[in-house]
Design an enzyme around this catalytic site. Structure first.
Site, PDB file in Angstrom:
ATOM      1  N   GLY A   1       8.176  82.463 -97.674  1.00  0.00           N
ATOM      2  CA  GLY A   1       7.484  82.637 -96.406  1.00  0.00           C
ATOM      3  C   GLY A   1       8.154  81.936 -95.238  1.00  0.00           C
ATOM      4  N   THR A   2       8.568  80.695 -95.444  1.00  0.00           N
ATOM      5  CA  THR A   2       9.146  79.927 -94.333  1.00  0.00           C
ATOM      6  C   THR A   2      10.406  80.600 -93.799  1.00  0.00           C
ATOM      7  OG1 THR A   2       8.212  77.896 -95.227  1.00  0.00           O
ATOM      8  CG2 THR A   2      10.027  77.653 -93.666  1.00  0.00           C
TER       9      THR A   2
ATOM     10  N   ASN B   1      -4.654  80.113 -94.043  1.00  0.00           N
ATOM     11  CA  ASN B   1      -4.425  79.499 -95.351  1.00  0.00           C
ATOM     12  C   ASN B   1      -5.297  78.283 -95.602  1.00  0.00           C
ATOM     13  OD1 ASN B   1      -2.412  78.636 -93.263  1.00  0.00           O
ATOM     14  ND2 ASN B   1      -2.089  77.011 -94.746  1.00  0.00           N
TER      15      ASN B   1
ATOM     16  N   GLY C   1       6.760  84.972-102.577  1.00  0.00           N
ATOM     17  CA  GLY C   1       6.583  85.244-103.996  1.00  0.00           C
ATOM     18  C   GLY C   1       5.662  84.281-104.715  1.00  0.00           C
ATOM     19  N   HIS C   2       5.791  82.979-104.401  1.00  0.00           N
ATOM     20  CA  HIS C   2       5.058  82.005-105.227  1.00  0.00           C
ATOM     21  C   HIS C   2       3.557  82.045-104.998  1.00  0.00           C
ATOM     22  CE1 HIS C   2       4.254  78.532-102.392  1.00  0.00           C
ATOM     23  NE2 HIS C   2       5.201  79.134-101.693  1.00  0.00           N
TER      24      HIS C   2
ATOM     25  N   THR D   1      24.773  86.707-101.369  1.00  0.00           N
ATOM     26  CA  THR D   1      24.627  87.393-102.657  1.00  0.00           C
ATOM     27  C   THR D   1      23.165  87.408-103.062  1.00  0.00           C
ATOM     28  OG1 THR D   1      26.843  86.736-103.317  1.00  0.00           O
ATOM     29  CG2 THR D   1      25.323  87.317-105.093  1.00  0.00           C
TER      30      THR D   1
ATOM     31  N   CYS E   1       1.901  72.294 -97.606  1.00  0.00           N
ATOM     32  CA  CYS E   1       3.083  71.850 -96.877  1.00  0.00           C
ATOM     33  C   CYS E   1       2.759  70.591 -96.081  1.00  0.00           C
ATOM     34  CB  CYS E   1       3.550  72.959 -95.939  1.00  0.00           C
ATOM     35  SG  CYS E   1       3.563  74.572 -96.701  1.00  0.00           S
TER      36      CYS E   1
HETATM   37  N1  PLP Z   1       2.397  81.068 -94.168  1.00  0.00           N
HETATM   38  C1  PLP Z   1       1.264  80.750 -94.800  1.00  0.00           C
HETATM   39  C2  PLP Z   1      -0.029  81.340 -94.318  1.00  0.00           C
HETATM   40  C3  PLP Z   1       1.286  79.895 -95.911  1.00  0.00           C
HETATM   41  O1  PLP Z   1       0.156  79.576 -96.545  1.00  0.00           O
HETATM   42  C4  PLP Z   1       2.538  79.362 -96.334  1.00  0.00           C
HETATM   43  C5  PLP Z   1       2.600  78.398 -97.464  1.00  0.00           C
HETATM   44  O2  PLP Z   1       1.669  77.670 -97.733  1.00  0.00           O
HETATM   45  C6  PLP Z   1       3.704  79.736 -95.642  1.00  0.00           C
HETATM   46  C7  PLP Z   1       3.590  80.582 -94.571  1.00  0.00           C
HETATM   47  C8  PLP Z   1       5.054  79.250 -96.094  1.00  0.00           C
HETATM   48  O3  PLP Z   1       5.455  79.984 -97.233  1.00  0.00           O
HETATM   49  P1  PLP Z   1       6.492  79.382 -98.297  1.00  0.00           P
HETATM   50  O4  PLP Z   1       5.795  78.294 -99.031  1.00  0.00           O
HETATM   51  O5  PLP Z   1       6.826  80.559 -99.189  1.00  0.00           O
HETATM   52  O6  PLP Z   1       7.680  78.935 -97.537  1.00  0.00           O
END
Ligand code: PLP
Length: 394
Positions: free
Chosen positions: A69-70, A149, A206-207, A243, A331
């Site tokens: 996501g990040t 989230n 993915g996670h 890659t 995070c």
């Molecule tokens: N966006 C939201 C709404 C999230 O909940 C998160 C992770 O908690 C992210 C972005 C970041 O994703 P990633 O952990 O895959 O970098």
């Protein structure tokens, strides 16, 4: 054994994803190589791309595999900013977004001359769609999350996407918290938005769906060409050189496929368990308040405000009892800041420091929930008695 009730932070890897990863990782071949081994890797990779694209309602060419996501959010926001109409300088950023989004926008403001314009949240944590639509015209780009989230509240993405298309502004949607849980159809959300306007990009991770950490994707409309962050071999439409991780892509595809096929059953099971927690809390601790929208929320999310108790003390006490929960997004864990989401909902710092996010997932059992229900009242009493929070601010 740990009772894991923090599935919004990350959830366990699905067996199908583990199997897919294991099987592909036994083979060798760079998906860009022209020999047979490379062509075989390419076939597996493109099959994974087709599968993920089908589950997200986009074309395979629009699916860019990333590390999560990040990275997807960074590519979308920075890339769309650098590719913008140079006359526009405003980024429309609703309050309460994930830090990956907030901090990327802040970086663009600090280093690239962007102006960040915020959009308020409702008391329930939803993006104010009218304020969003009013602020859109003239913006360089806009962003919005499907599901918050922390508090789990869902946003009206079809309306936001329609407003962005009408205003001629590209929109990025953070679907990290929603993928695999709610139906997502990129094509339908885009509608008939002309060119690079309206829904332009969508981030998934993915996670959060039961694939390994380090997998994810950014859907990029074929009408949009964000400037890449990574330069190199020109992979994936030139938007993400490097890659490609074939085993990771296969695992992500398998996890998202299973989540999509089982979505309704997993959703219903999570609602049942989450509501059992909410009912028990309401009867044993009536002063505890449910944060976020009561109806329009993620099925597994219970975000609770415990008056007079610090969220991190509660988290610690539950952890000592073998129960894993969160005070907010993972995070941010370890950083004792008040929840920026709760503050954006118009509550004060006392409330924003006294929330706990409990999130059930597909592997949560009734026993897990019963253990939490049994442990929570005494943990709350002890957290209040510890007096870590100055009283009377909520
Ligand atoms: N966006 C939201 C709404 C999230 O909940 C998160 C992770 O908690 C992210 C972005 C970041 O994703 P990633 O952990 O895959 O970098």
């Amino acid at each position: 054994m740990v009772i894991y009730l923090d599935h919004a932070a990350t959830t366990s890897v699905r067996e199908c994803a583990r199997d897919a990863w294991w099987q592909v990782s036994q083979t060798v071949g760079n998906a860009s190589s022209v020999h047979g081994a490379g062509r075989e890797a390419r076939r597996v990779l493109e099959e994974a791309r087709e599968s993920v694209a089908a589950d997200l309602g986009c074309q395979p060419i629009e699916l860019i595999f990333t590390s999560g996501g990040t990275e997807s959010i960074n590519l979308a926001l920075k890339g769309m900013w650098w590719a913008r109409d140079a006359a526009a300088s405003e980024i429309l950023l609703p309050d309460g977004e994930h830090h990956a989004t907030m901090d990327t926008a802040a970086w663009l403001a600090a280093h690239e001359g962007a102006t960040v314009r915020s959009v308020p949240l409702s008391a329930a944590g939803a993006i104010d769609t009218h304020a969003f639509a009013r602020a859109l015209p003239g913006s360089a780009l806009a962003t919005a999350m499907v599901a918050n989230n922390e508090v789990g509240t869902l946003n009206d993405i079809p309306r936001l996407a329609h407003a962005a298309a009408t205003a001629g502004v590209p929109l990025h949607v953070d679907a990290v918290g929603a993928a695999g849980i709610l139906p997502l159809d990129f094509r339908a959300l885009r509608g008939d938005a002309p060119g690079g306007t309206g829904l332009a990009a969508m981030s998934v991770s993915g996670h959060k769906v039961g694939a390994p950490v380090g997998t994810g994707a950014l859907v990029v409309s074929r009408h949009s060409t964000p400037t890449p962050l990574l330069h190199g071999g020109g992979h994936q439409r030139g938007l993400r050189s490097g890659t490609q991780d074939v085993a990771g892509a296969a695992a992500f595809a398998a996890a998202l496929r299973e989540a999509t096929v089982q979505r309704e059953a997993e959703y219903a099971a999570q609602v049942t368990l989450r509501d059992k927690i909410l009912r028990a809390v309401a009867s044993s601790m009536p002063e505890v308040e449910v944060m976020g929208d009561r109806e329009k929320r993620l099925p597994g999310n219970a975000n609770l405000y415990f008056p007079g108790a610090a969220g991190e003390t509660l988290l610690f006490l539950l952890d000592m009892a073998g129960i894993a929960v969160s005070t907010g997004s993972a995070c941010q864990a370890g950083v004792t800041e008040p929840s920026h989401v709760v503050l954006a909902m118009g509550r004060d710092e006392g409330v924003a420091r006294s929330v706990l996010r409990i999130s059930v997932g597909r592997s949560t059992s009734e026993d897990d929930v019963d253990a939490l229900i049994a442990a929570l009242p005494s943990a709350y009493e002890r957290a209040k008695a510890s007096g870590a929070l100055s009283a009377g601010r909520s």
